[in-house]
Design a protein around this motif. Structure first.
Motif, mmCIF file in Angstrom:
data_model
loop_
_atom_site.group_PDB
_atom_site.id
_atom_site.type_symbol
_atom_site.label_atom_id
_atom_site.label_comp_id
_atom_site.label_asym_id
_atom_site.label_seq_id
_atom_site.Cartn_x
_atom_site.Cartn_y
_atom_site.Cartn_z
ATOM 1 N N LEU A 90 0.822 -1.206 0.000
ATOM 2 C CA LEU A 90 0.000 0.000 0.000
ATOM 3 C C LEU A 90 0.860 1.263 0.000
ATOM 4 O O LEU A 90 0.543 2.237 -0.701
ATOM 5 C CB LEU A 90 -0.946 0.008 1.201
ATOM 6 C CG LEU A 90 -2.020 -1.089 1.227
ATOM 7 C CD1 LEU A 90 -2.973 -0.857 2.396
ATOM 8 C CD2 LEU A 90 -2.804 -1.142 -0.080
ATOM 9 N N LEU A 91 1.937 1.260 0.758
ATOM 10 C CA LEU A 91 2.816 2.430 0.804
ATOM 11 C C LEU A 91 3.468 2.700 -0.550
ATOM 12 O O LEU A 91 3.769 3.843 -0.896
ATOM 13 C CB LEU A 91 3.887 2.246 1.878
ATOM 14 C CG LEU A 91 3.375 2.260 3.326
ATOM 15 C CD1 LEU A 91 4.463 1.788 4.276
ATOM 16 C CD2 LEU A 91 2.884 3.642 3.721
ATOM 17 N N LEU A 92 3.662 1.635 -1.333
ATOM 18 C CA LEU A 92 4.247 1.780 -2.667
ATOM 19 C C LEU A 92 3.199 2.108 -3.727
ATOM 20 O O LEU A 92 3.531 2.281 -4.901
ATOM 21 C CB LEU A 92 4.980 0.500 -3.058
ATOM 22 C CG LEU A 92 6.233 0.161 -2.245
ATOM 23 C CD1 LEU A 92 6.775 -1.208 -2.639
ATOM 24 C CD2 LEU A 92 7.305 1.233 -2.411
ATOM 25 N N GLY A 93 1.934 2.171 -3.299
ATOM 26 C CA GLY A 93 0.868 2.471 -4.245
ATOM 27 C C GLY A 93 0.463 1.287 -5.096
ATOM 28 O O GLY A 93 -0.117 1.454 -6.175
ATOM 29 N N LEU A 94 0.749 0.059 -4.612
ATOM 30 C CA LEU A 94 0.439 -1.158 -5.353
ATOM 31 C C LEU A 94 -0.841 -1.801 -4.818
ATOM 32 O O LEU A 94 -1.238 -1.583 -3.672
ATOM 33 C CB LEU A 94 1.591 -2.152 -5.249
ATOM 34 C CG LEU A 94 2.943 -1.667 -5.773
ATOM 35 C CD1 LEU A 94 4.024 -2.710 -5.499
ATOM 36 C CD2 LEU A 94 2.873 -1.350 -7.264
#
Length: 210
Positions: free
Chosen positions: A162-166
């Motif tokens: 989630l932090l990587l936007g995945l």
């Protein structure tokens, strides 16, 4: 205030990890191997410079953070939002036992589907709370500093995605966090960037989720 670097660090081995047993939110302590893993990892991390330290309040993560705190002089901030996925009725069971009692649900979970494992949490729910906690602590950390987050395998993996936007559908593209190993995220103009994954001293098997 805002950290420029976040280190996501999985706790050391427990007896349940060694037995391939679901832990979830059961408070299972580090075993002798896990304490040795954590000591080696903490020595390595302490040399990189740490400015803030937080952990799940479950003892295996809190004690992992405590080993680093003893070397850096930082008192870990304990946050229940960083706990592992709640695996409900699966907690305390061997993977083979879960296969026997919940074969379809377990197979769906193994495929990466967002099922409510054992009637507890979905991966998406645990990932969202853990990612929000990491963001909150990163925002409170010293400007440009390094935040170390000691937590659990599934919670960290979900938060990382989630932090990587995945999407969480990318779950299977990453190996599980090894015990006492870590990932390093650095802040960039468009968000977090993964620089290192599963770093740490030799050894440290993946073990069961938790």
């Amino acid at each position: 205030m805002s950290a420029a670097t976040v280190v996501l660090w999985r706790h050391g081995r427990t007896a349940s990890n060694a037995q391939n047993r679901f832990q979830g939110q059961l408070d299972v302590p580090l075993d002798e191997v896990g304490r040795a893993q954590v000591a080696a990892s903490a020595a390595q991390l302490a040399g990189t410079g740490v400015d803030a330290l937080v952990a799940s309040d479950l003892s295996r993560a809190a004690d992992t953070a405590g080993a680093l705190g003893a070397l850096t002089g930082l008192d870990p901030v304990l946050d229940p939002a960083l706990r592992e996925v709640d695996f409900g009725a699966w907690q305390g069971l061997l993977h083979a036992e879960v296969t026997a009692v919940s074969p379809q649900e377990y197979a769906a979970w193994r495929r990466g589907e967002d099922v409510r494992a054992g009637g507890g949490e979905r991966r998406s729910e645990a990932a969202a709370r853990a990612a929000a906690a990491v963001q909150r602590h990163a925002a409170a950390a010293p400007e440009g500093g390094t935040l170390v987050v000691a937590s659990h395998g599934a919670a960290l993996k979900g938060a990382l995605l989630l932090l990587l936007g995945l999407e969480l559908s990318a779950w299977g593209a990453l190996a599980g966090f090894r015990n006492a190993h870590w990932a390093v995220l650095t802040r960039a103009p468009r968000g977090w960037v993964l620089g290192t994954y599963n770093a740490g001293p030799p050894g440290g098997g993946v073990g069961a989720e938790g």
